[in-house]
Design an enzyme around this catalytic site. Structure first.
Site, PDB file in Angstrom:
ATOM      1  N   HIS A  40       4.069 -11.685  -5.033  1.00  0.00           N
ATOM      2  CA  HIS A  40       4.479 -10.465  -5.759  1.00  0.00           C
ATOM      3  C   HIS A  40       5.667 -10.765  -6.679  1.00  0.00           C
ATOM      4  CE1 HIS A  40       2.770  -8.666  -1.939  1.00  0.00           C
ATOM      5  NE2 HIS A  40       2.098  -8.017  -2.851  1.00  0.00           N
ATOM      6  N   LYS A 153      -5.120 -13.802  -7.434  1.00  0.00           N
ATOM      7  CA  LYS A 153      -5.674 -13.987  -6.084  1.00  0.00           C
ATOM      8  C   LYS A 153      -6.738 -12.927  -5.777  1.00  0.00           C
ATOM      9  CE  LYS A 153      -4.743 -13.797  -1.293  1.00  0.00           C
ATOM     10  NZ  LYS A 153      -5.033 -12.366  -1.184  1.00  0.00           N
TER      11      LYS A 153
END
Ligand code: PAF
Length: 290
Positions: A40, A153
């Protein structure tokens, strides 16, 4: 860094005096469900590089969970998340409650992911991508960004979001940020905290399988041969329960077959103990890559 919990507070902060159509991209959003990790933070750093103002949203979205136990056990770590975001120069954290996001309960009108929502992850998690797109659409309306950053991802998610932005004419550029991995290759995921040490070791077979498939594709293997190389690697960990290892079109997410030539996403999903993990690699089928 301001931490706000309601759409009204967010709107109060959202007025940017002097901003005109044609100004350089100036607000980026990074949408998360919290339990932040380096993956993140890479999104936030990429957003910070490109925009004047960075908004991070933290919301565990019930609409995208098909399993109540999975929703209940999803890690919620707002204070720790904010402590990670502050030093990165984030301007605003928007962390709404479920009631704030869905004041009338489950929304009547939702965004449908169509065929993208029915294949691969969608086939294993019915309704998941409709739930993702519905909340992403809402958060785009609430945060009004020029740019929105998502991790590669979740390859199928980013394809779904791009398709929604294109098909519904949303004035936002969707940016994909490469997957962040631990040194041993494991893709970072908020779910990795659920892995015991032996499970974590077994989970490495996912990235190994993708590397094997990618390496085969790069020396000229066709799709079936590359997937066979991936499956052979997965077979080394019989305790890892594989949901799929497939190649998909990077624009439509349609699973690829036959004599395909061109860029492809090879995606894997598997259960390691109780934890379901996904990973992918972008590769190319055709003449060998130098
Ligand atoms: O990728 C995620 O964390 C979620 O699917 C998202 C994009 C924040 C929507 O809830």
């Amino acid at each position: 860094m301001r931490i706000v919990h309601t759409a009204d507070e967010l709107r109060g902060l959202a007025s940017r005096p002097g901003r005109r159509a044609g100004d350089r991209a100036s607000r980026a959003v990074v949408m998360t469900m919290g339990a932040l990790h380096e993956g993140h933070l890479a999104l936030v750093r990429a957003a910070r590089e490109e925009a004047d103002e960075v908004v991070v949203t933290i919301f565990v979205n019930p609409l995208q969970f098909d399993d109540a136990a999975d929703l209940d056990s999803y890690p919620r770590t707002l204070d720790a998340d904010c402590a990670l975001l502050e030093p990165l120069g984030v301007d605003v954290v928007f962390a709404p409650s479920v009631e704030e996001m869905y004041p009338a309960g489950d929304p009547v009108v939702t965004v449908a992911a169509g065929e993208i929502g029915r294949v691969l992850e969608g086939a294993h998690r019915p309704g998941h991508f409709d739930g993702v797109l519905t909340v992403v659409c809402k958060l785009l309306h609430m945060t009004q960004p020029d740019l929105a950053f998502f991790g590669q991802k979740d390859a199928q998610q980013i394809i779904a979001v791009r398709t929604m932005a294109r098909d519904l004419s949303m004035p936002v550029r969707i940016v994909a940020v490469p997957t962040v991995r631990d040194a041993d290759g494991l893709a970072l995921s908020s779910r990795n905290v659920f892995l015991s040490a032996p499970e974590r070791a077994r989970a490495l077979v996912l990235s190994r399988a993708l590397q094997a498939a990618d390496a085969a594709a790069r020396v000229g293997a066709d799709l079936a041969e590359a997937l066979a190389a991936g499956h052979a690697a997965l077979a080394h960990e019989p305790d890892v329960e594989v949901d799929y290892l497939e190649a998909l079109d990077p624009v439509s997410a349609v699973p690829l077959e036959g004599d395909y030539r061109g860029e492809a996403v090879i995606a894997v999903a598997a259960r390691v103990g109780e934890t379901r993990l996904i990973d992918n690699v972008v590769t190319r089928f055709g003449p060998p890559i130098d």
